[in-house]
Write a protein that holds these residues in place. Structure first.
Motif, PDB file in Angstrom:
ATOM      1  N   GLN A  65       0.823  -1.206   0.000  1.00  0.00           N
ATOM      2  CA  GLN A  65       0.000   0.000   0.000  1.00  0.00           C
ATOM      3  C   GLN A  65       0.861   1.262   0.000  1.00  0.00           C
ATOM      4  OE1 GLN A  65      -3.342   0.114  -0.441  1.00  0.00           O
ATOM      5  NE2 GLN A  65      -3.090  -2.092  -0.775  1.00  0.00           N
ATOM      6  N   ILE A  66       2.017   1.192   0.647  1.00  0.00           N
ATOM      7  CA  ILE A  66       2.936   2.334   0.610  1.00  0.00           C
ATOM      8  C   ILE A  66       3.411   2.564  -0.818  1.00  0.00           C
ATOM      9  CG2 ILE A  66       5.082   3.307   1.498  1.00  0.00           C
ATOM     10  CD1 ILE A  66       4.789   1.541   3.943  1.00  0.00           C
ATOM     11  N   ASP A  67       3.701   1.479  -1.535  1.00  0.00           N
ATOM     12  CA  ASP A  67       4.124   1.602  -2.931  1.00  0.00           C
ATOM     13  C   ASP A  67       3.037   2.260  -3.780  1.00  0.00           C
ATOM     14  OD1 ASP A  67       6.561   0.424  -2.405  1.00  0.00           O
ATOM     15  OD2 ASP A  67       5.910  -1.590  -2.981  1.00  0.00           O
ATOM     16  N   VAL A  68       1.786   1.899  -3.527  1.00  0.00           N
ATOM     17  CA  VAL A  68       0.666   2.509  -4.260  1.00  0.00           C
ATOM     18  C   VAL A  68       0.619   4.009  -3.985  1.00  0.00           C
ATOM     19  CG1 VAL A  68      -1.856   2.618  -4.444  1.00  0.00           C
ATOM     20  CG2 VAL A  68      -0.697   0.393  -4.338  1.00  0.00           C
ATOM     21  N   TYR A  69       0.789   4.377  -2.721  1.00  0.00           N
ATOM     22  CA  TYR A  69       0.789   5.789  -2.332  1.00  0.00           C
ATOM     23  C   TYR A  69       1.926   6.548  -3.019  1.00  0.00           C
ATOM     24  CZ  TYR A  69       1.775   9.886   0.534  1.00  0.00           C
ATOM     25  OH  TYR A  69       2.060  11.171   0.952  1.00  0.00           O
TER      26      TYR A  69
END
Length: 389
Positions: A65-69
């Motif tokens: 999810q951090i990568d998506v952000y």
């Protein structure tokens, strides 16, 4: 330092040999200052552009999810990282930079698109800094605070100032274990796959296990020895005194802040050994009980190793002539051998090496090689059998 903080420091160093501990380590750091979580970033350079990647995140987060952000708000986050870096580089010590440098007012900060998304996730304020100022692309630490509180207090900043130097050193020393973990090997069970010497000592400094490279160094050099009782002893009294100081208390580590390489024990110039010590409180490979020993890494810097030299040139503004020496040093050549290879006088090479040491703030050539290793190297030895406990 409180007992809880001391336990946190011991857990930090256990992550040197076991990278799987990092998410819980970072979560514990966050909880001690009433934060949501912590993230370690690094800049990766690709053929087209640089990429901001998550090295490790506290257990509160889902790295995917951090990568998506980051993909969604790359421009904003890249700007923030550059601002945090510029302020962090002003000091050698590790002081986190608060997010008041990102916008002229709190209102303006809240209007930024990435901050608005963070607020929806319950996060408002952040603080960040470089844990390794030798190589600003790595070890970029960030802590995130809940939307229901303000920025870090002075007491919280002071607490992190005590804890983060240990995170910096442990993360810097964790490279060998991480490379083994990436190949699905445990650190202690596969020590012979490493090109550096590794030795595990118990609480009395007695040798528990050592790998092939450490045995070779014991046989070929007189920098250290194992006495009749099984204890590891350093030959020079000054080195032995520093060694005992590092073994005595985990809080004696981390004294060099964002320059963790400077805590290494470097042998005299004609030996080229660089020893590093980290506490080892617990290890699942040894057992579930407290071990309270240490792990010793010993790098023979006279041996060739691979290293990303271009970032070193950029970071320290080395000349082309100096860079040609950096490549030769990475090949394990002495100053005399470099002079012979390049057809130059030894005093000329000595002067150029001295210039390199000055620019990189290294006291010795051995310390410079340790610096080079922090820019990326392969710690795995080719065609070696793994050992078992």
């Amino acid at each position: 330092m409180s007992e809880d903080a001391r336990e946190a420091v011991l857990q930090i160093y256990d992550a040197v040999a076991d990278p799987s501990l990092w998410p819980d380590v970072l979560q514990r750091v966050a909880e001690q200052v009433d934060a949501v979580g912590c993230i370690m970033f690094e800049w990766q350079t690709g053929p087209a552009a640089r990429k901001l990647a998550v090295s490790v995140a506290s257990s509160y987060y889902d790295p995917a999810q951090i990568d998506v952000y980051i993909d969604r708000f790359f421009e904003e986050e890249a700007r923030d990282q550059d601002i945090f870096e510029a302020h962090s580089l002003l000091l050698d010590r590790i002081d986190l930079v608060q997010d008041d440098v990102l916008a002229p007012s709190l209102g303006a900060l809240k209007e930024r698109p990435n901050v608005q998304t963070l607020q929806k996730l319950g996060i408002l304020h952040r603080a960040a800094g470089l844990l390794n100022k030798d190589n600003s692309a790595r070890s970029r630490f960030s802590i995130q605070l809940g939307a229901d509180r303000g920025r870090l207090t002075e007491a919280e900043q002071n607490h992190l100032g005590l804890i983060l130097p240990h995170v910096a050193k442990a993360y810097d020393l964790g490279g060998p274990a991480k490379q083994l973990a990436d190949e699905h090997y445990g650190m202690l069970a596969a020590m012979d796959r490493l090109s550096i010497g590794v030795c595990i000592l118990d609480s009395n400094a007695s040798v528990v296990i050592k790998n092939e490279e450490f045995r070779r160094q014991l046989a070929e050099y007189r920098v250290f020895r194992v006495d009749a009782s099984g204890k590891l002893i350093l030959s020079k009294p000054a080195d032995q005194k520093r060694f005992e100081t590092l073994r005595a208390d985990a809080l004696n580590h981390g004294k060099f802040g964002a320059r963790p390489r400077k805590e290494a024990l470097s042998a005299e110039e004609d030996v080229f050994l660089c020893m590093e010590v980290a506490p080892l409180h617990k290890s699942q490979e040894i057992g579930s009980k407290a071990f309270d020993g240490c792990i010793v890494y010993s790098s023979d810097t006279s041996l060739p190793f691979s290293c990303q030299t271009l970032p070193i040139k950029t970071a320290y503004k080395l000349t082309d002539a100096e860079m040609s020496l950096v490549d030769a040093i990475a090949e394990g050549l002495t100053n005399t051998q470099i002079a012979e290879q390049k057809g130059r006088a030894v005093p000329t090479i000595n002067a150029q090496v001295k210039s390199i040491l000055s620019k990189t703030q290294c006291a010795t050539r051995t310390q410079f090689v340790r610096l080079m290793m922090s820019f990326g190297t392969d710690f795995l030895a080719a065609n070696r059998k793994s050992s078992s406990l």
